[in-house]
Design a protein around this motif. Structure first.
Motif, PDB file in Angstrom:
ATOM      1  N   HIS A   1      39.847  32.327  39.219  1.00 35.48           N
ATOM      2  CA  HIS A   1      40.096  33.591  39.895  1.00 35.48           C
ATOM      3  C   HIS A   1      39.047  34.610  39.488  1.00 35.48           C
ATOM      4  CE1 HIS A   1      43.962  33.257  42.071  1.00 35.48           C
ATOM      5  NE2 HIS A   1      44.231  32.306  41.198  1.00 35.48           N
TER       6      HIS A   1
ATOM      7  N   ASP B   1      41.155  39.917  41.578  1.00 34.01           N
ATOM      8  CA  ASP B   1      42.461  39.249  41.675  1.00 34.01           C
ATOM      9  C   ASP B   1      43.479  39.894  40.754  1.00 34.01           C
ATOM     10  OD1 ASP B   1      41.721  37.368  43.605  1.00 34.01           O
ATOM     11  OD2 ASP B   1      40.886  36.029  42.083  1.00 34.01           O
TER      12      ASP B   1
ATOM     13  N   ASP C   1      48.315  37.406  41.996  1.00 37.95           N
ATOM     14  CA  ASP C   1      47.453  36.352  42.533  1.00 37.95           C
ATOM     15  C   ASP C   1      47.392  35.166  41.573  1.00 37.95           C
ATOM     16  OD1 ASP C   1      46.780  37.809  44.824  1.00 37.95           O
ATOM     17  OD2 ASP C   1      45.154  38.853  43.774  1.00 37.95           O
TER      18      ASP C   1
ATOM     19  N   GLY D   1      42.229  44.407  40.802  1.00 38.51           N
ATOM     20  CA  GLY D   1      42.685  43.514  39.737  1.00 38.51           C
ATOM     21  C   GLY D   1      42.361  44.049  38.353  1.00 38.51           C
TER      22      GLY D   1
END
Length: 226
Positions: free
Chosen positions: A50, A55, A59, A189
């Protein structure tokens, strides 16, 4: 014999006696429950490949490697529940501290549900992007704001620096959580992860406080028995 008819000295003993083994256990669980998810987050990011910046934690909790982050959710929930138990055992305030305990307990419940509901992340009631998982995340905002603020007054009587950290945690959390909701998906993120880090300014000092208090009480008991 009904509790109301017990002698006053017996009632006082029941209310005020602290158990060091309980404080040590809860403090250790609280510490591990807040550190282990960070390690699992880094591991899940690497294994699932990821993007750490774009992210989100949600996620990470989807896909074939979702069990890694789900385990982090459950460990974190266990740590929060342990802190709630210790805070109830060593009650440091009046209504505000009690409400802080409720915040910790509700956070544990919400975090468990977040881990469980990722299995049904696409189940929505209403708009497609308004899932039950999304609704649960909205509960984190007020709980992580209110919890440290409510407990700051109680902890200040023991260690003023912890009270400062509690307030800083609440302020940083609500600011970063708001920025996260408004930020583009290209870097939301990393903002979410920094916001999570802000919550540790409350939970880790609280864990260390219980560990220290338990260790001190345990040492006193050993000295008295010796």
């Amino acid at each position: 014999m009904p509790f109301a008819t017990q002698p006053r000295h017996e009632e006082a003993r029941v209310v005020t006696e602290e158990r060091p083994e309980l404080l040590l256990f809860c403090g250790l669980c609280g510490l591990l429950g807040n550190i282990a998810p960070l390690v699992l987050m880094a591991f899940a990011t690497e294994v699932a490949q990821h993007d750490f910046v774009s992210d989100t934690v949600s996620d990470l909790a989807r896909g074939p490697h979702k069990w890694i982050m789900d385990l982090g959710f459950y460990l974190n929930a266990g740590g929060l529940l342990a802190l709630a138990i210790a805070a109830a055992h060593i009650h440091l305030g009046r209504m505000a501290w009690s409400l802080g305990i409720i915040c910790l307990s509700l956070l544990a419940l919400v975090v468990v549900l977040l881990g469980l509901w990722d299995e049904f992340h696409n189940s929505a009631v209403g708009p497609a992007d308004w899932t039950i998982h999304t609704r649960l995340t909205l509960l984190l905002g007020p709980l992580y704001l209110a919890g440290p603020l409510l407990m700051a007054g109680g902890i200040e009587g023991v260690r003023r620096s912890y009270a400062v950290l509690f307030v800083a945690s609440a302020v940083l959390w609500i600011v970063l959580a708001t920025v996260f909701k408004l930020s583009p998906t290209a870097y939301d993120g990393i903002i979410e992860k920094i916001a999570i880090g802000a919550t540790l300014l409350w939970t880790i000092p609280l864990s260390l406080f219980f560990l220290g208090r338990g260790w001190e009480k345990s040492h006193r008991l050993r000295t008295a028995e010796g």
